[in-house]
Design a protein around this motif. Structure first.
Motif, PDB file in Angstrom:
ATOM      1  N   ARG A  90       0.861  -1.183   0.000  1.00 33.74           N
ATOM      2  CA  ARG A  90       0.000   0.000   0.000  1.00 33.74           C
ATOM      3  C   ARG A  90       0.892   1.225   0.000  1.00 33.74           C
ATOM      4  N   ASN A  91       0.659   2.116  -0.930  1.00 30.52           N
ATOM      5  CA  ASN A  91       1.433   3.357  -0.964  1.00 30.52           C
ATOM      6  C   ASN A  91       0.844   4.350   0.035  1.00 30.52           C
ATOM      7  N   LEU A  92       1.700   4.904   0.886  1.00 34.06           N
ATOM      8  CA  LEU A  92       1.259   5.929   1.820  1.00 34.06           C
ATOM      9  C   LEU A  92       1.406   7.298   1.184  1.00 34.06           C
ATOM     10  N   GLU A  93       2.657   7.622   0.868  1.00 36.25           N
ATOM     11  CA  GLU A  93       2.931   8.873   0.177  1.00 36.25           C
ATOM     12  C   GLU A  93       4.370   8.842  -0.324  1.00 36.25           C
ATOM     13  N   GLY A  94       4.581   9.417  -1.498  1.00 36.04           N
ATOM     14  CA  GLY A  94       5.928   9.470  -2.035  1.00 36.04           C
ATOM     15  C   GLY A  94       6.593   8.107  -2.087  1.00 36.04           C
ATOM     16  N   ARG A  95       7.746   8.006  -1.444  1.00 33.53           N
ATOM     17  CA  ARG A  95       8.521   6.767  -1.494  1.00 33.53           C
ATOM     18  C   ARG A  95       8.150   5.783  -0.389  1.00 33.53           C
ATOM     19  N   TRP A 137       2.737   5.765  15.171  1.00 32.65           N
ATOM     20  CA  TRP A 137       3.770   6.802  15.290  1.00 32.65           C
ATOM     21  C   TRP A 137       3.968   7.479  13.948  1.00 32.65           C
ATOM     22  N   HIS A 138       3.995   8.795  13.972  1.00 39.13           N
ATOM     23  CA  HIS A 138       4.134   9.575  12.739  1.00 39.13           C
ATOM     24  C   HIS A 138       4.647  10.955  13.091  1.00 39.13           C
ATOM     25  N   ASN A 139       5.046  11.699  12.086  1.00 39.22           N
ATOM     26  CA  ASN A 139       5.476  13.074  12.300  1.00 39.22           C
ATOM     27  C   ASN A 139       4.271  13.968  12.565  1.00 39.22           C
ATOM     28  N   ASP A 140       4.526  15.176  13.015  1.00 42.50           N
ATOM     29  CA  ASP A 140       3.428  16.080  13.362  1.00 42.50           C
ATOM     30  C   ASP A 140       2.523  16.385  12.173  1.00 42.50           C
ATOM     31  N   ASP A 141       3.086  16.315  10.949  1.00 43.99           N
ATOM     32  CA  ASP A 141       2.276  16.583   9.760  1.00 43.99           C
ATOM     33  C   ASP A 141       1.593  15.322   9.238  1.00 43.99           C
ATOM     34  N   GLY A 142       1.728  14.205   9.964  1.00 46.37           N
ATOM     35  CA  GLY A 142       1.068  12.967   9.572  1.00 46.37           C
ATOM     36  C   GLY A 142       1.902  12.058   8.695  1.00 46.37           C
ATOM     37  N   SER A 143       3.052  12.520   8.262  1.00 46.24           N
ATOM     38  CA  SER A 143       3.897  11.712   7.391  1.00 46.24           C
ATOM     39  C   SER A 143       4.597  10.606   8.172  1.00 46.24           C
ATOM     40  N   PRO A 144       4.973   9.515   7.500  1.00 45.55           N
ATOM     41  CA  PRO A 144       5.671   8.422   8.188  1.00 45.55           C
ATOM     42  C   PRO A 144       7.036   8.877   8.698  1.00 45.55           C
TER      43      PRO A 144
END
Length: 237
Positions: A90-95, A137-144
């Motif tokens: 499953r692609n989350l975002e970008g790479r 767990w993720h960054n504050d902007d929601g990114s992995p």
């Protein structure tokens, strides 16, 4: 290390407690999903996490019929993911992609009460934060969280705990990577007499032979073993 991690923010504290008290792989932690976490609702229940996905970066290959002039597949305008047939992802975002763990079917890991408490503190603090991928767990902007970022934060934890020096706090500066935590969990469980097959099921090993490679006896255990030998032979000074 656990005491030092407890002084961190709830997200870091819970992530490193999870690493040290479950023995899961880095990608399995960074790709951990809220949907696979079940926190107990009474004292008679056990909190559980089912390892169903891991976070990783998939590589690209050329997809052009004629050479496009780009050296690397990732730069090809017709690039394709370099993955085997029937590979589930499953692609989350970008790479960033979620892929199935090595065990494929996933495994369920019991979470002890102190770890449960850290997780609850983290989830309470992060409630309402941007989290489009449903990650624990993720960054504050929601990114992995990137693997390199996680590795740097782990080294900082070891430095703060007095395990490594400032000079070792750099990429490649210490052999005590986060993966060593898996060895630690296996070694401690083995020292406590937990069956090798059960340990393998918890940390996701394919066989007891693999688990044996992660098990490192300390000198106290070796001394106890040799004392048992002496007792069995009824040796006296």
């Amino acid at each position: 290390i656990l005491r030092t991690a407890s002084q961190y923010s709830p997200d870091l504290a819970s992530r490193f407690w999870f690493k040290l008290l479950t023995g899961q792989r880095q990608g399995e932690i960074l790709g951990a999903s809220l949907a696979d976490l079940t926190l107990r609702t009474s004292e008679n229940e056990i909190s559980l996490y089912t390892v169903a996905w891991k976070l990783e970066e998939l590589s690209w290959k050329h997809g052009c019929a004629e050479p496009c002039g780009n050296r690397f597949g990732r730069s090809c305008p017709h690039r394709e993911l370099s993955i085997p047939d029937a590979f589930e992802y499953r692609n989350l975002e970008g790479r960033y992609y979620l892929t199935r763990p090595k065990s494929q079917t996933g495994r369920t890991v019991p979470l002890i009460a102190p770890l449960d408490a850290h997780l609850r503190a983290h989830l309470k603090r992060s409630e309402g934060m941007v989290n489009p991928h449903g990650l624990i767990w993720h960054n504050d902007d929601g990114s992995p969280i990137d693997a390199k970022q996680d590795a740097a934060e782990w080294r900082q934890l070891l430095l703060d705990a007095g395990i490594i020096t400032e000079e070792e706090n750099k990429p490649g500066g210490t052999k005590l990577t986060g993966h060593v935590a898996r060895h630690t969990v296996v070694t401690l469980l083995s020292a406590l007499g937990v069956d090798a097959q059960l340990i393998g099921e918890i940390v996701g090993h394919s066989s007891v032979d693999v688990t044996a490679l992660y098990r490192h006896a300390n000198m106290a255990e070796k001394a106890r073993a040799m004392n048992l030998l002496g007792e069995a032979l009824q040796l006296e000074v």
